[in-house]
Design an enzyme around this catalytic site. Structure first.
Site, PDB file in Angstrom:
ATOM      1  N   PHE A 145       0.810  -1.223   0.000  1.00 13.41           N
ATOM      2  CA  PHE A 145       0.000   0.000   0.000  1.00 13.41           C
ATOM      3  C   PHE A 145       0.836   1.263   0.000  1.00 13.41           C
ATOM      4  CE2 PHE A 145       0.845  -0.272   4.523  1.00 13.41           C
ATOM      5  CZ  PHE A 145       0.743   1.024   5.016  1.00 13.41           C
ATOM      6  N   LYS A 146       2.065   1.183   0.489  1.00 15.76           N
ATOM      7  CA  LYS A 146       2.879   2.388   0.626  1.00 15.76           C
ATOM      8  C   LYS A 146       3.384   2.906  -0.715  1.00 15.76           C
ATOM      9  CE  LYS A 146       3.919   1.245   5.351  1.00 15.76           C
ATOM     10  NZ  LYS A 146       4.864   0.877   6.396  1.00 15.76           N
ATOM     11  N   ASP A 147       3.180   2.136  -1.789  1.00 15.79           N
ATOM     12  CA  ASP A 147       3.559   2.618  -3.122  1.00 15.79           C
ATOM     13  C   ASP A 147       2.826   3.908  -3.477  1.00 15.79           C
ATOM     14  OD1 ASP A 147       5.462   0.696  -3.876  1.00 15.79           O
ATOM     15  OD2 ASP A 147       3.901  -0.728  -4.455  1.00 15.79           O
TER      16      ASP A 147
END
Length: 432
Positions: free
Chosen positions: A106-108
């Protein structure tokens, strides 16, 4: 727009300063001075918009005073180049899949937004920026890949030795170029503490331009609100209330969901689901907030004993603890419970990573106690990122996506670092 410190609302800075500094001088986190409310028409018609169109509206509401329409469009277009689909797992329960980006986590989203915004704000500057990152797994890989090759920026990642999955480690230790990895004898909280101390060290900051790309930085944190809007837009419209369950470690992800709610997104309830690092669930159940030494678990990205983003939860609800505890319910689970859930959901035809399993279990338990909800849990990483854990739990082999398999062939390049701020400072002072 100005951004203020959670420790002192009178301390206010520009967008550029908030992003480049990352952390306020008093160790507070920056927050927008006002949270815009999106129109009811936008919410009513959101299901007809693309992910990018949702992004233009939401980011425009927050950044239109500081960025042009073209810059906001460039930011959103750079950030949203992959989907975040919702997938029905069972009746009334949906997985928000946030692992379709370059590092399958998700941190992309936040890392791509942060690198692009930072590069915009640094245009014309001749001073190299050092991005300091503490990671328990996914932050390091997302930030490293998001900033790889960005001119004028060097990324220095601190990670706890032996406490990050091999695949996560490979995603940020094999890149080289402007990415450096420091292997710390300690736990994630030790890495995070050294990064915070570096930001407050006068001598270091006189010599170097230091910033953060952890979720403490608004440029990493705020864009995470986008996928809550998008998930809501894709949910079947029923008369049921909506609850989002968020597997939580540093609590930036759930804080971004609350930001979306404060901007007008009709989320009725949040579930903060953790592993046995249960500081916030304990607090939500009536205990004082007390930081603890982090405990290693199979959901290692959530092994955080002193969540940095907790102050944001409070200020988003006007520092009213009663409202916070009404709107956010906390649950925590052991490794054994996590494995049991992974096996159960596999029998439904869906494969969870250990973090998504914690989110799913929190959602199921909340919905059992509170009927009348439609629920979404965040599947924050591809199961292949935790291949050993998942394969052991499910007693079957996983086929890695090509992007993940490619990282495994890289040569690890790290420098060892003692769990000592003075040693870290010495390292930073030696940089050109």
């Amino acid at each position: 727009m100005k951004f203020y410190s959670t420790n002192n609302p009178q301390h206010q800075v520009s967008l550029a300063k908030a992003v480049i500094k990352g952390l306020a001088p008093d160790q507070g986190l920056y927050m927008p001075e006002k949270i815009p409310t999106l129109s009811k028409d936008f919410i009513a018609n959101i299901s007809g918009l693309s992910f990018q169109e949702v992004g233009y509206q939401v980011m425009g509401a927050l950044f239109s005073e500081d960025l042009t329409k073209e810059e906001i469009k460039d930011l959103v277009d750079h950030t949203i180049v992959f989907d975040a689909p919702i997938v029905q797992v069972e009746e009334g329960i949906y997985s928000l899949e946030l692992f379709h980006g370059p590092t399958l986590a998700f941190k992309d989203f936040g890392a791509r937004f942060c690198s692009k915004l930072m590069s915009m704000l640094l245009t014309g500057s001749d001073k190299k920026v050092r991005v300091l990152v503490a990671t328990s797994g996914d932050t390091g890989s997302a930030v490293a890949n998001g900033f790889l090759g960005v001119e004028g920026v060097e990324v220095i990642i601190l990670f706890p030795k032996g406490k990050v999955s091999e695949l996560q480690e490979k995603q940020f230790t094999t890149l080289g170029k402007n990415i450096k990895a420091l292997e710390v004898e300690g736990v994630f909280d030790d890495c995070q503490k050294m990064v915070k101390e570096a930001f407050l060290d006068k001598e270091l900051n006189e010599k170097l331009l230091l910033t953060s790309a952890n979720s403490i930085n608004i440029a990493r944190w705020i864009p995470q609100a986008l996928y809550y809007f998008y998930a809501y837009s894709r949910l079947p419209k029923t008369n049921e209330k909506v609850v989002f369950s968020v597997p939580s470690g540093n609590f930036g992800n759930i804080a971004a969901g609350i930001l979306a709610q404060r901007m007008g997104l009709p989320i009725d309830m949040f579930v903060a689901a953790t592993n046995v690092n249960k500081v916030v669930p304990d607090y939500l159940r009536g205990n004082p907030f007390e930081a603890m030494a982090s405990i290693p678990t199979i959901s290692n990205s959530m092994d955080v004993g002193n969540p940095s983003n907790f102050p944001r939860l409070l200020v988003l609800y006007g520092n009213n603890e009663e409202i916070l505890k009404e709107q956010v319910k906390g649950y925590f689970y052991t490794d054994e419970e996590t494995v049991e859930v992974m096996r159960k959901v596999k029998s439904l035809g869906y494969t969870l990573d250990p973090h998504g399993a914690v989110g799913y279990k929190g959602l199921k338990d909340f919905m059992a106690e509170n009927p009348g909800y439609q629920g979404v849990f965040l599947e924050t990483a591809h199961p292949g990122k935790f291949r050993d854990v998942v394969e052991e739990a499910l007693e079957e082999s996983l086929v890695l996506p090509e992007r993940l398999a490619a990282f495994m062939t890289g040569q690890k390049k790290v420098e060892p670092l003692e769990n000592d701020f003075q040693e870290f400072k010495k390292y930073l002072m030696s940089l050109d």
